[in-house]
Design an enzyme around this catalytic site. Structure first.
Site, PDB file in Angstrom:
ATOM      1  N   ARG A 132     -20.692 -11.913 -30.292  1.00  0.00           N
ATOM      2  CA  ARG A 132     -21.458 -13.024 -29.745  1.00  0.00           C
ATOM      3  C   ARG A 132     -20.897 -14.311 -30.277  1.00  0.00           C
ATOM      4  O   ARG A 132     -20.474 -14.334 -31.663  1.00  0.00           O
ATOM      5  CB  ARG A 132     -23.041 -13.165 -30.230  1.00  0.00           C
ATOM      6  CG  ARG A 132     -23.735 -13.970 -29.723  1.00  0.00           C
ATOM      7  CD  ARG A 132     -24.040 -14.091 -28.247  1.00  0.00           C
ATOM      8  NE  ARG A 132     -25.274 -14.646 -27.924  1.00  0.00           N
ATOM      9  CZ  ARG A 132     -25.793 -14.928 -26.664  1.00  0.00           C
ATOM     10  NH1 ARG A 132     -24.858 -14.377 -25.648  1.00  0.00           N
ATOM     11  NH2 ARG A 132     -26.775 -15.449 -26.631  1.00  0.00           N
ATOM     12  N   THR A 171     -23.268 -13.252 -15.811  1.00  0.00           N
ATOM     13  CA  THR A 171     -22.626 -12.392 -17.033  1.00  0.00           C
ATOM     14  C   THR A 171     -21.927 -11.344 -16.424  1.00  0.00           C
ATOM     15  O   THR A 171     -21.902 -11.078 -15.156  1.00  0.00           O
ATOM     16  CB  THR A 171     -23.730 -11.990 -17.853  1.00  0.00           C
ATOM     17  OG1 THR A 171     -24.376 -13.188 -18.380  1.00  0.00           O
ATOM     18  CG2 THR A 171     -23.347 -11.325 -19.205  1.00  0.00           C
ATOM     19  N   THR A 213     -20.233 -12.570 -21.571  1.00  0.00           N
ATOM     20  CA  THR A 213     -20.763 -13.601 -20.612  1.00  0.00           C
ATOM     21  C   THR A 213     -20.105 -14.695 -21.465  1.00  0.00           C
ATOM     22  O   THR A 213     -19.684 -14.996 -22.301  1.00  0.00           O
ATOM     23  CB  THR A 213     -22.118 -13.790 -20.600  1.00  0.00           C
ATOM     24  OG1 THR A 213     -22.478 -14.793 -19.832  1.00  0.00           O
ATOM     25  CG2 THR A 213     -22.788 -14.021 -22.143  1.00  0.00           C
ATOM     26  N   ASN A 242     -22.234 -17.339 -20.389  1.00  0.00           N
ATOM     27  CA  ASN A 242     -23.517 -17.934 -20.064  1.00  0.00           C
ATOM     28  C   ASN A 242     -23.796 -18.116 -18.370  1.00  0.00           C
ATOM     29  O   ASN A 242     -23.699 -17.172 -17.613  1.00  0.00           O
ATOM     30  CB  ASN A 242     -23.883 -18.824 -20.883  1.00  0.00           C
ATOM     31  CG  ASN A 242     -25.714 -18.837 -20.895  1.00  0.00           C
ATOM     32  OD1 ASN A 242     -26.315 -18.068 -20.611  1.00  0.00           O
ATOM     33  ND2 ASN A 242     -26.215 -19.936 -21.605  1.00  0.00           N
ATOM     34  N   ASP A 263     -28.502 -20.654 -25.282  1.00  0.00           N
ATOM     35  CA  ASP A 263     -29.296 -19.550 -25.583  1.00  0.00           C
ATOM     36  C   ASP A 263     -30.028 -19.762 -26.723  1.00  0.00           C
ATOM     37  O   ASP A 263     -31.040 -18.976 -27.381  1.00  0.00           O
ATOM     38  CB  ASP A 263     -28.553 -18.430 -25.759  1.00  0.00           C
ATOM     39  CG  ASP A 263     -28.171 -17.737 -24.088  1.00  0.00           C
ATOM     40  OD1 ASP A 263     -28.990 -18.315 -23.327  1.00  0.00           O
ATOM     41  OD2 ASP A 263     -27.461 -16.463 -24.288  1.00  0.00           O
ATOM     42  N   GLY A 290     -28.020 -11.133 -16.086  1.00  0.00           N
ATOM     43  CA  GLY A 290     -29.208 -11.675 -15.517  1.00  0.00           C
ATOM     44  C   GLY A 290     -30.062 -12.456 -16.498  1.00  0.00           C
ATOM     45  O   GLY A 290     -31.341 -12.330 -16.148  1.00  0.00           O
ATOM     46  N   GLY A 291     -29.572 -12.934 -17.482  1.00  0.00           N
ATOM     47  CA  GLY A 291     -30.184 -13.631 -18.474  1.00  0.00           C
ATOM     48  C   GLY A 291     -31.677 -12.916 -18.970  1.00  0.00           C
ATOM     49  O   GLY A 291     -31.412 -12.001 -19.431  1.00  0.00           O
TER      50      GLY A 291
HETATM   51  O1  DON Z   1     -27.019 -13.641 -23.784  1.00  0.00           O
HETATM   52  C1  DON Z   1     -27.738 -13.758 -22.946  1.00  0.00           C
HETATM   53  O2  DON Z   1     -29.045 -13.156 -23.041  1.00  0.00           O
HETATM   54  C2  DON Z   1     -27.435 -15.005 -21.741  1.00  0.00           C
HETATM   55  N1  DON Z   1     -26.278 -15.835 -22.191  1.00  0.00           N
HETATM   56  C3  DON Z   1     -26.926 -13.956 -20.466  1.00  0.00           C
HETATM   57  C4  DON Z   1     -26.588 -14.737 -19.372  1.00  0.00           C
HETATM   58  C5  DON Z   1     -26.481 -14.200 -18.196  1.00  0.00           C
HETATM   59  O3  DON Z   1     -26.745 -12.966 -17.946  1.00  0.00           O
HETATM   60  C6  DON Z   1     -26.154 -14.824 -16.983  1.00  0.00           C
HETATM   61  N2  DON Z   1     -26.871 -14.509 -15.790  1.00  0.00           N
HETATM   62  N3  DON Z   1     -28.009 -14.836 -15.271  1.00  0.00           N
END
Ligand code: DON
Length: 579
Positions: free
Chosen positions: A113, A389, A407, A409, A431, A482-483
């Site tokens: 990360r 991502t 990702t 992001n 994030d 998918g965030g």
């Molecule tokens: O690490 C995370 O949870 C987010 N940065 C992931 C971002 C992501 O999946 C983008 N899609 N919507």
């Protein structure tokens, strides 16, 4: 047989297939109007399988395994290939997480990360009135120190079996030119073109037709990226965190008011961590620990739901959805409050992932009525849409399994391409809880534990996961972007298989639901729930919200006897390839 009889017979065969695969517990799997077919066949293979968001990348991974590489070798090659062909999400300017389960049953979790730069401060994204700005989302200040190259190197050092150079070289070739497909163009909406146009190096790289995107069939050449990848191929992480690439990153920061320094780059390390491991229906689920919230949050929801005989309930019937939503609310309330970078914050991980705690959490769930989220925790706004991502799942001939979610992001991250280096920098700083108690771009309201601090990793929801059968054999590799919806999507792929016996195609294609505690809403995909179910859930006190976009982009492999069966989510369309 007459032509008419043949026609009737073939219609009956189709109809019986349809009935076989499209009902669970006698109930239609896909509601009327659902956009994906349940009649497709998975990609099958006996030796190895790669499922990723891009055919070229999957092919490269398979070629690496064919030439003797293992699943981790393939993962490294796929990762660098995706940085070229899916530059909107695949990356060297971002970070991610890898979960491995080797054929001998040993599991590992790699945290690559991004980190906050050393000059980052808690309130760096607030204006003079203390209000949030958009600087955590767009532009140079949004970027965390990238982790992908260090991550791939660490994975290769520990598990790799063929030369690093061989794994990076295919990506260098692709960067010299690859044929543009629809998926890539889908990332270049008119709004995105406008955003990228503000950053000259991004416009030059991704908008080569006089400031407009390429066309399908064009060759996209990324010569600066080819050079950067060439340095990574020749010098490993030294080709990124030191020397010319590092200088170019720092020059870009100085050009745009960013704060990443040579020291930030030199000090970045990826970390091996103990995976989160829990059982669900007798199967062992291995997933990512903090700095991702994925594994711990999924453990809590799985432990709560294990107390119910989910598989006997109507799939996507009101009772099942009610219980999922109640379990998810409680799990996300804990996620948002407790979880953060383990190098900075003490967290009750053992408790969150324990069955005893799940029983306590479950004891407040009513069978008939929704518990208002406000009685469980703090408030937030809705999740943003878009899958930005990328996830890939790999199994090799020996049975080694690798799941990677990575990702920058948002699509094209901060929108900043490093001038002269040809790669996009992440906007992962968003994030963090840029202002604790206020929603980020995914609507997640997170607390003090996840506030910005120098050198700290921002909390993620990424959930790369491997599942083993009760007898210890490999069952499944799964993950998605998918965030905030990542964790519930991964859980649904697992529950669809373990609770409902779905095949890999149905488990991926089936409509998805989501609840993230606050706002107090069950999200569903367009036409993803039948109106009668919606009405019954409303009568229980739930608020339902039909999204305009889809949820996730799962890449899943299931082991079925001697066969690997894989499916790439049609929501955006990638490709499983096996051999
Ligand atoms: O690490 C995370 O949870 C987010 N940065 C992931 C971002 C992501 O999946 C983008 N899609 N919507």
């Amino acid at each position: 047989m007459s032509q008419l009889a043949a026609l009737i017979l073939s219609a009956l065969v189709v109809a019986s297939c349809y009935t076989d695969v499209s009902t669970v517990n006698g109930r239609a799997l896909f509601p009327v109007g659902w956009m994906f077919s349940e009649r497709e066949e998975p990609v099958t293979a006996s030796n190895g399988m790669v499922v990723s968001t891009d055919e070229l990348a999957s092919r490269i991974g398979v070629d690496i395994m064919r030439s003797g590489g293992n699943a981790v070798d393939a993962a490294v090659a796929v990762h660098f290939a995706l940085a070229v062909v899916n530059p909107e999400a695949g990356n060297i300017g971002g970070g991610g997480f890898m979960v491995t389960r080797m054929a001998d049953g040993t599991a590992a979790a790699l945290d690559f990360r991004e980190k906050a730069p050393l000059a980052a401060t808690r309130d760096m994204y607030l204006d003079e009135e203390g209000d949030l700005t958009d600087k955590s989302v767009i532009g140079h200040l949004a970027a965390g120190v990238p982790g992908s190259v260090a991550g791939m190197w660490a994975a290769h050092q520990r598990f790799g079996s063929i030369q690093w150079e061989e794994l990076v070289s295919p990506a260098v070739e692709l960067a010299n030119g690859f044929e543009v497909k629809e998926r890539f163009l889908g990332s270049l909406s008119s709004t995105m073109v406008e955003s990228l146009s503000n950053f000259p190096a991004s416009a030059a790289q991704f908008l080569p037709r006089d400031g407009q995107p390429p066309l399908v069939g064009d060759t996209l050449r990324q010569p600066y990226l080819a050079k950067t990848l060439g340095r990574i191929r020749d010098w490993g992480p030294g080709g990124f965190y030191e020397g010319e690439t590092a200088d170019l990153i720092v020059a870009e920061m100085e050009r745009g008011g960013g704060i990443i320094t040579l020291q930030d780059l030199a000090e970045y390390t990826a970390e091996w961590r103990d995976p989160i491991s829990f059982t669900y229906r007798g199967h062992t689920v291995i997933s990512m620990p903090p700095s991702s919230s994925g594994g711990a949050t999924m453990a809590e929801m799985a432990n709560i739901l294990e107390g119910y005989d989910v598989g006997s309930m109507d799939w996507h019937g009101p009772r099942m959805i009610h219980l999922y939503a109640e379990a998810w609310k409680r799990s996300y309330a804990d996620r948002n409050h407790y979880l953060a970078d383990p190098d900075f914050v003490d967290m009750p991980i053992d408790r969150i992932t324990s069955e005893a705690y799940a029983r306590v959490r479950a004891s407040t769930i009513s069978e008939t009525a929704a518990t208002p989220s406000i009685e469980i925790g703090p408030g937030m706004e809705g999740p943003a849409e878009g899958e930005n991502t990328t996830h890939y799942s790999i199994v090799d001939a020996a049975g080694n399994a690798v799941a990677v979610t990575t990702t920058i992001n948002s699509w094209y991250g901060s929108k900043v391409t490093v001038t002269g280096a040809g790669f996009v920098l992440n906007n992962e700083m968003d994030d963090f809880a840029a202002k604790p108690g206020t929603a980020n771009q995914f609507g997640l309201v997170q607390g003090e534990n996840n506030a910005v601090a120098p050198g700290k990793r921002m909390l993620s929801a990424m959930t790369p996961t491997v599942v083993a059968n009760p007898d210890g054999t490999l069952r499944m590799v799964t993950g998605t972007p998918g965030g905030g919806t990542i964790i519930t999507t991964v859980f649904q792929t697992i529950s669809n298989v373990l609770d409902y016996g779905m095949n890999v195609v149905d488990a991926v294609n089936a409509p998805r639901i989501h609840h993230q505690h606050l706002p107090d809403q069950i999200y569903f995909e367009p036409a993803g729930l039948d109106p009668e179910t919606v009405t019954q859930l409303q009568a229980m006190g739930h608020t339902l919200f039909e999204r305009t976009g889809m949820s996730g982009d799962a890449q899943v492999i299931i082991v079925d006897g001697d066969l690997l069966k894989a499916w790439s989510d049609p929501r955006r369309g990638g490709q499983a390839i096996g051999y």
